[in-house]
Every structure is written in structure tokens, then in C-alpha cells.
Design an enzyme around this catalytic site. Structure first.
Site, short mmCIF file in Angstrom:
data_model
loop_
_atom_site.label_atom_id
_atom_site.label_comp_id
_atom_site.label_asym_id
_atom_site.label_seq_id
_atom_site.Cartn_x
_atom_site.Cartn_y
_atom_site.Cartn_z
N ASN A 178 -4.97 4.04 7.29
CA ASN A 178 -6.40 4.29 7.05
C ASN A 178 -7.28 3.86 8.22
O ASN A 178 -8.34 4.44 8.43
CB ASN A 178 -6.84 3.60 5.77
N HIS A 212 0.84 -1.20 0.00
CA HIS A 212 0.00 0.00 0.00
C HIS A 212 0.88 1.25 0.00
O HIS A 212 1.47 1.62 1.01
CB HIS A 212 -0.93 0.00 1.21
#
Length: 354
Positions: free
Chosen positions: A248, A198
């Protein structure tokens, strides 16, 4: 009576005391030697089998901001890259974006030597080729990184197809920010060679990479992905396959709470919202920048990330746990997304942009 093959009584007595019989010490030594040789051979084979993949050839699926950024940093650090998307027009746009980004980098990095900067740009671009057929190029890849739309079905279809054409050693990785890596990997037969990478936007600037290890990801694969991240000049952090990973999982609830603080007490009259919240979005942004030292306030960041992206993440997490208050839908966010006001990319979100 003393033949050559006979031992004297005192000698036999000494061997019995030591627990040895004639020839036994030589047999034991031979056995130990054979076992040692077998152990060394076995260890060498295991070591060779567990050898990490050194990534040299990378295929990046998706020519958007994230995919183009990943392709750029990979090529700039000596990797051969194939960037894949659906049409030549998309790829041409991606390549122009990469070139513009590289020239900005070169202007800063080679401020004293513009010629070296030009050479850096040309060399990096020469390491990037493009294709509209992923299946035709993955056969020579050490690593395939997917950076396409956040849709599990689409990702599963892509990887299921590529799994048939990629080499046995090829590692698959997804750049998803919200979907479970395990759910994507299950579409393939190489769950042990599947992980998460990511990156953060903009990829050439942001140093962090979250490396995600599922319960099925082999240690060899995980270490290969960590090494690849470091080779790009990034700082990898590891995380299990939990929703939102690290950043996140902490960031999105913070953004949603900012929206709720602003919309708390809002009323919908004549299909329009009137702010009766606890604080204005402007004051919330100012407070977090000056009080917490954040470079952007939550509403500025929401508009930058994209309100549609945030809503997609929250809706997905809400489906996983409908009772968790952190993932409850927001009327204000839903309304803006329904009106196609996604933030900076559409010219309007919580703020308006010229």
C-alpha cells in the site's frame, strides 16, 4: 623420608614449571565440568522458552470478505477456526460465502473427482465454527486475527477486552492495511506477542501476506506468524511497522497520482465536475494495462478496492504528514465518497456498474 603423600623435588619442580600445584588439575577439571553442565541446562531452558508457537486453533474477528477469506484458508489447511462477528445473520452470510468459495475451489482442484471435492468442502466447513462472543472463545486460541473496520479506537477496545481472556501464549495479529500495528498493540499487555498479518483480497487467491514486526514484537512471535503464513500456502514478506507497509505504501500514491493526472485542471461548476484533465480515466487505465502490463488500470482498481477505503487511508497518512504531496486530498475522490459512490460495491465509482 619418602612418605606416600610426598612428591620428589624433581616432580614438584615440574609442576611449578607447568603452573600447577598438587590436586589443582583435578579441581580445574571439576570446575569446568560444573560450568559446562550449567551452560547446557541454561541453553536448554532458553531454547524451550524461545520455542515458536505452532498455531492450531485460530480465532478470526470479523466476518466480512477479508475475515471470511482468512477463516476459509485457515480451515482448508487443517486449522480449527472460530469466526466471530456481531450477529448471527452476518455469520450466516459469511458461512454461505465461504461455502460458495470452497465449491469454486473444489470444482477446479478436483475436476476429475467431484466426490473428493465434496468431501474437501464438507471437511473444511466442519473445521469452522462461529460465535458472537469473542471473549468466550479466545481462551483456547493460539492466534487471534482481527479483520474489522479500519478504526483505531474500535480495534483498541476490542484487543484491550480480549487481552483479559486470551491465554498467556496466544498471539494477537491485525489485518489492518493502513493503521500502525504499534498503536493497536499498545492497548494490550502483550506487545511482544502482537504483530501484523496483512492479507490481500481475495484471500483464497492472493498468495502474498505481509508480516509486520513492531519494535516490541518478539522474534518468537514473528517467526510463529511467518510459519503460520506458510502453513496457509501463502508467501510471507516481512516489513517494519511503517505506514502502508510495502504494497500500500507504493500502491496508494500511484492510485492518487492517477486521480490527479485525470483531475488536473478540473473545474467545479454548479456542483458538477467537468473533465479538463491531462488524460481520461479510460486512457489512463488502458495505458497502464498495455504499457506496464498491469491486470487492472488504476481507476478500475480504485473502484474494486473501494473509494471510501482509499480515502480513509490517504486521510490517515495526510494527518501524519500534512506536507507530504503524495498524501494530499483529492477533490474528485472526496466528491465521489461524499455522494456514497464507493465503486463496485455500490454500483458506481469512477465507473458505473450494472
Amino acid at each position: 623420608m619418602g612418605g606416600a603423600g610426598l612428591e620428589s623435588p624433581p616432580r614438584r619442580a615440574q609442576r611449578r614449571r607447568q603452573g600447577l600445584r598438587p590436586q589443582s588439575s583435578r579441581r580445574i577439571m571439576a570446575f569446568v565440568t560444573r560450568q559446562f553442565v550449567r551452560s547446557v541446562s541454561s541453553s536448554s531452558a532458553a531454547s524451550a522458552a524461545a520455542k515458536k508457537i505452532i498455531v492450531k486453533h485460530v480465532t478470526v474477528i470479523g466476518g466480512g470478505l477479508m475475515g471470511a477469506g482468512i477463516a476459509q484458508v485457515a480451515a482448508a489447511t487443517g486449522h480449527m477456526v472460530v469466526l466471530v462477528d456481531q450477529t448471527e445473520d452476518i455469520l450466516a452470510k459469511s458461512r454461505r460465502g465461504i461455502e460458495d468459495s470452497l465449491r469454486r475451489v473444489a470444482k477446479k482442484k478436483f475436476a476429475e473427482n467431484p466426490k473428493a471435492g465434496d468431501e474437501f468442502v464438507e471437511k473444511t466447513l466442519s473445521s469452522i465454527s462461529t460465535s458472537t462472543d469473542a471473549a468466550a472463545v479466545v481462551h483456547s486460541s493460539d492466534l487471534v486475527v482481527e479483520a474489522i473496520v479500519e478504526n483505531l479506537t474500535v480495534k483498541n477496545e476490542l484487543f484491550k477486552r480480549l487481552d483479559k481472556f486470551a491465554a498467556e501464549h496466544t498471539i494477537f495479529a491485525s489485518n489492518t492495511s493502513s493503521l500502525q500495528i504499534t498503536s493497536i498493540a499498545n492497548a494490550t499487555t502483550r506487545q511482544d506477542r502482537f504483530g501484523g498479518l496483512h492479507f490481500f483480497n481475495p484471500v483464497p487467491v492472493m498468495k502474498l501476506v505481509e508480516v509486520i514486526k513492531t519494535p516490541m514484537t518478539s522474534q518468537k512471535t514473528f517467526e510463529s506468524l511467518v510459519d503460520f503464513s506458510k502453513a496457509l500456502g501463502k508467501h510471507p514478506v516481512s516489513c517494519k511497522d511503517t505506514p502502508g507497509f510495502i504494497v500500500n505504501r507504493l500502491l496508494v500514491p500511484y492510485l492518487m497520482e492517477a486521480i490527479r493526472l485525470h483531475e488536473r485542471g478540473w473545474q467545479e461548476l454548479s456542483a458538477a465536475f467537468f473533465s479538463l484533465g491531462d488524460a481520461s480515466k479510460e486512457d489512463i487505465d488502458t495505458a497502464m494495462k498495455l504499457g506496464a502490463g498491469y491486470p487492472m488500470g488504476p481507476f478500475e482498481l480504485l473502484d474494486y478496492v473501494g473509494l471510501d477505503t482509499t480515502k480513509f487511508i490517504v486521510d490517515g497518512w495526510h494527518e501524519l504528514d500534512v506536507k507530504d504531496p503524495k498524501f494530499q486530498p483529492s477533490p474528485a475522490l472526496n466528491k465521489l465518497v461524499a455522494e456514497k459512490k464507493f465503486g463496485k460495491k455500490t454500483g458506481e465509482g469512477f465507473y458505473k456498474y450494472k
